[in-house]
Design a protein around this motif. Structure first.
Motif, PDB file in Angstrom:
ATOM      1  N   LEU A  68      49.379  31.696  46.337  1.00 26.08           N
ATOM      2  CA  LEU A  68      48.975  32.259  47.221  1.00 26.08           C
ATOM      3  C   LEU A  68      47.484  33.132  47.072  1.00 26.08           C
ATOM      4  CD1 LEU A  68      50.663  34.072  49.714  1.00 26.08           C
ATOM      5  CD2 LEU A  68      50.172  36.104  48.202  1.00 26.08           C
ATOM      6  N   ARG A  71      45.188  39.084  48.314  1.00 30.96           N
ATOM      7  CA  ARG A  71      44.738  39.653  49.616  1.00 30.96           C
ATOM      8  C   ARG A  71      44.292  41.013  49.098  1.00 30.96           C
ATOM      9  NH1 ARG A  71      47.189  35.440  51.158  1.00 30.96           N
ATOM     10  NH2 ARG A  71      48.279  35.226  53.152  1.00 30.96           N
ATOM     11  N   GLU A  73      44.727  44.095  50.099  1.00 32.61           N
ATOM     12  CA  GLU A  73      45.868  45.006  50.089  1.00 32.61           C
ATOM     13  C   GLU A  73      46.243  45.118  48.745  1.00 32.61           C
ATOM     14  OE1 GLU A  73      45.343  42.752  52.869  1.00 32.61           O
ATOM     15  OE2 GLU A  73      47.480  42.499  53.168  1.00 32.61           O
ATOM     16  N   ASN A 172      53.818  41.582  43.623  1.00 29.25           N
ATOM     17  CA  ASN A 172      53.621  41.333  44.918  1.00 29.25           C
ATOM     18  C   ASN A 172      54.726  40.304  45.489  1.00 29.25           C
ATOM     19  OD1 ASN A 172      53.111  40.880  47.564  1.00 29.25           O
ATOM     20  ND2 ASN A 172      51.053  39.872  46.782  1.00 29.25           N
ATOM     21  N   PRO A 173      55.961  40.663  45.445  1.00 24.86           N
ATOM     22  CA  PRO A 173      56.784  39.488  45.554  1.00 24.86           C
ATOM     23  C   PRO A 173      56.944  39.063  46.722  1.00 24.86           C
ATOM     24  CG  PRO A 173      57.884  41.802  46.039  1.00 24.86           C
ATOM     25  CD  PRO A 173      56.657  42.001  45.546  1.00 24.86           C
ATOM     26  N   PRO A 174      57.417  37.711  47.391  1.00 25.51           N
ATOM     27  CA  PRO A 174      57.486  37.234  48.433  1.00 25.51           C
ATOM     28  C   PRO A 174      58.384  38.259  49.339  1.00 25.51           C
ATOM     29  CG  PRO A 174      58.448  35.693  46.714  1.00 25.51           C
ATOM     30  CD  PRO A 174      58.297  36.940  46.297  1.00 25.51           C
ATOM     31  N   TYR A 175      57.827  38.533  50.641  1.00 24.63           N
ATOM     32  CA  TYR A 175      58.650  39.418  51.264  1.00 24.63           C
ATOM     33  C   TYR A 175      58.607  39.102  53.048  1.00 24.63           C
ATOM     34  CZ  TYR A 175      53.649  41.588  51.810  1.00 24.63           C
ATOM     35  OH  TYR A 175      52.401  41.697  51.812  1.00 24.63           O
ATOM     36  N   ILE A 176      58.284  37.862  53.295  1.00 23.19           N
ATOM     37  CA  ILE A 176      58.357  37.589  54.529  1.00 23.19           C
ATOM     38  C   ILE A 176      59.644  37.020  54.931  1.00 23.19           C
ATOM     39  CG2 ILE A 176      57.541  36.035  56.411  1.00 23.19           C
ATOM     40  CD1 ILE A 176      55.337  37.499  55.209  1.00 23.19           C
ATOM     41  N   VAL A 188      48.268  30.944  56.529  1.00 23.22           N
ATOM     42  CA  VAL A 188      49.465  31.322  56.045  1.00 23.22           C
ATOM     43  C   VAL A 188      50.431  30.104  55.637  1.00 23.22           C
ATOM     44  CG1 VAL A 188      51.052  33.170  55.468  1.00 23.22           C
ATOM     45  CG2 VAL A 188      49.049  33.702  56.821  1.00 23.22           C
ATOM     46  N   ALA A 195      56.067  31.676  47.515  1.00 27.80           N
ATOM     47  CA  ALA A 195      55.182  32.674  47.403  1.00 27.80           C
ATOM     48  C   ALA A 195      55.698  33.775  48.487  1.00 27.80           C
ATOM     49  CB  ALA A 195      53.835  32.676  47.194  1.00 27.80           C
ATOM     50  N   LEU A 196      55.911  33.230  49.521  1.00 31.13           N
ATOM     51  CA  LEU A 196      56.165  34.079  50.581  1.00 31.13           C
ATOM     52  C   LEU A 196      57.437  34.464  51.304  1.00 31.13           C
ATOM     53  CD1 LEU A 196      53.498  32.145  53.006  1.00 31.13           C
ATOM     54  CD2 LEU A 196      53.128  34.137  52.387  1.00 31.13           C
ATOM     55  N   GLU A 226      54.365  45.817  46.039  1.00 26.68           N
ATOM     56  CA  GLU A 226      53.618  45.743  47.209  1.00 26.68           C
ATOM     57  C   GLU A 226      54.805  45.402  48.200  1.00 26.68           C
ATOM     58  OE1 GLU A 226      49.968  43.469  47.912  1.00 26.68           O
ATOM     59  OE2 GLU A 226      50.901  42.779  49.893  1.00 26.68           O
TER      60      GLU A 226
END
Ligand code: GLN
Length: 269
Positions: A68, A71, A73, A172-176, A188, A195-196, A226
């Motif tokens: 990834l 970002r 953030e 910052n784990p995958p969170y989608i 993306v 990773a997402l 995150e």
């Protein structure tokens, strides 16, 4: 810099200020390469992959399809973890666990910003780890980062039997949510799905992390994560299942979206 400027400065290995002169003198070969870069961009490939690098907290990192793209953030996540965590263990080693390290951005930034930090960086992707190791080496912090190729849940479960040794757990784990992946912008969708993809509701990794984090954190330890858009309430509910955590605090990103959660362990635990 604009994307074309990023591609040109990378191609010509120069600063933005030199472009006005240099861009007029492209050799036929450079013109061909520039056209190729623009074509890749037009196909939706992120500019960072095309030029092969990005900046994270002032740190130049190599990035490509293996991981990834860090970002802005996530810089807030690291800054909060550094400012809240660096006072811990000042007379010794500060043990940091980075779950899902990707390009190594968080692990490297933690190592560079906390001189007594010793990092364990976990990622399920062997190819992401190869990239992360290369970045750590380029930055000269590889001696303080231990890389582990494992699924984060498997690692946490295995480690929970050991002493509670980590002073900071950061991720910052995958969170989608899985079904939203197909609707993401083309940029993306060029990034690794691993990773997402945060499972059906995007929360899979928060459940896993909260289930185990308190078993591996030192009593004065800090958890910093995150989180995805709109996930604050659901994540508060997961925290509520674990009285082991206290002082669960949320922080916003640059567009006023809840983006970071930090927690400590309760004193009675
Ligand atoms: N910030 C990424 C995006 O929405 C997602 C990263 C993640 O899943 N942790 O583009």
């Amino acid at each position: 810099m604009k994307e074309n400027e990023l591609m040109l400065t990378s191609l010509l290995d120069c600063e933005r200020i030199d472009l006005a002169v240099k861009a007029r003198e492209l050799t036929p070969e450079q013109e061909r390469q520039f056209r190729q870069m623009k074509a890749r961009r037009a196909q939706g490939e992120p500019v960072q992959y095309i030029i092969g690098k990005t900046d994270f907290m002032g740190i130049a990192l190599a990035v490509d399809r293996r991981a990834l793209i860090p970002r802005p953030e996530t810089e807030i996540l690291v800054e909060l973890a550094v400012s809240n965590g660096k006072a811990l263990r000042q007379d010794g080693k500060l043990n940091v666990l980075d779950l899902g390290t990707g390009s190594g951005n968080i692990a490297i930034a933690m190592a560079e910003n906390i001189s007594h930090a010793q990092i364990t960086a976990v990622d399920v992707s062997a190819e992401a780890l190869t990239l992360a190791k290369m970045n750590a080496k380029t930055r000269g912090v590889h001696g303080r980062i231990r890389f582990i190729g494992e699924d984060m849940s498997v690692y946490l479960k295995a480690t929970s039997a050991e002493a509670r040794k980590f002073n900071i757990i950061i991720s910052n784990p995958p969170y989608i949510p899985t079904e939203e992946l197909a609707r993401l912008p083309a940029d993306v969708r060029n990034e690794p799905r691993t990773a997402l993809d945060g499972g059906h509701d995007g929360l899979h990794f928060y459940r896993e992390i909260l289930k185990y984090a308190y078993t591996v954190l030192s009593p004065d330890g800090l958890l910093a994560l995150e989180i995805g858009d709109g996930q604050r309430n659901s994540i508060e509910k997961i925290f509520a299942q674990y009285p082991q955590y206290q002082r669960v605090e949320f922080f916003k990103d640059y567009v006023q979206t809840d983006r970071i959660v930090m927690a400590r362990l309760s004193e009675t635990f």
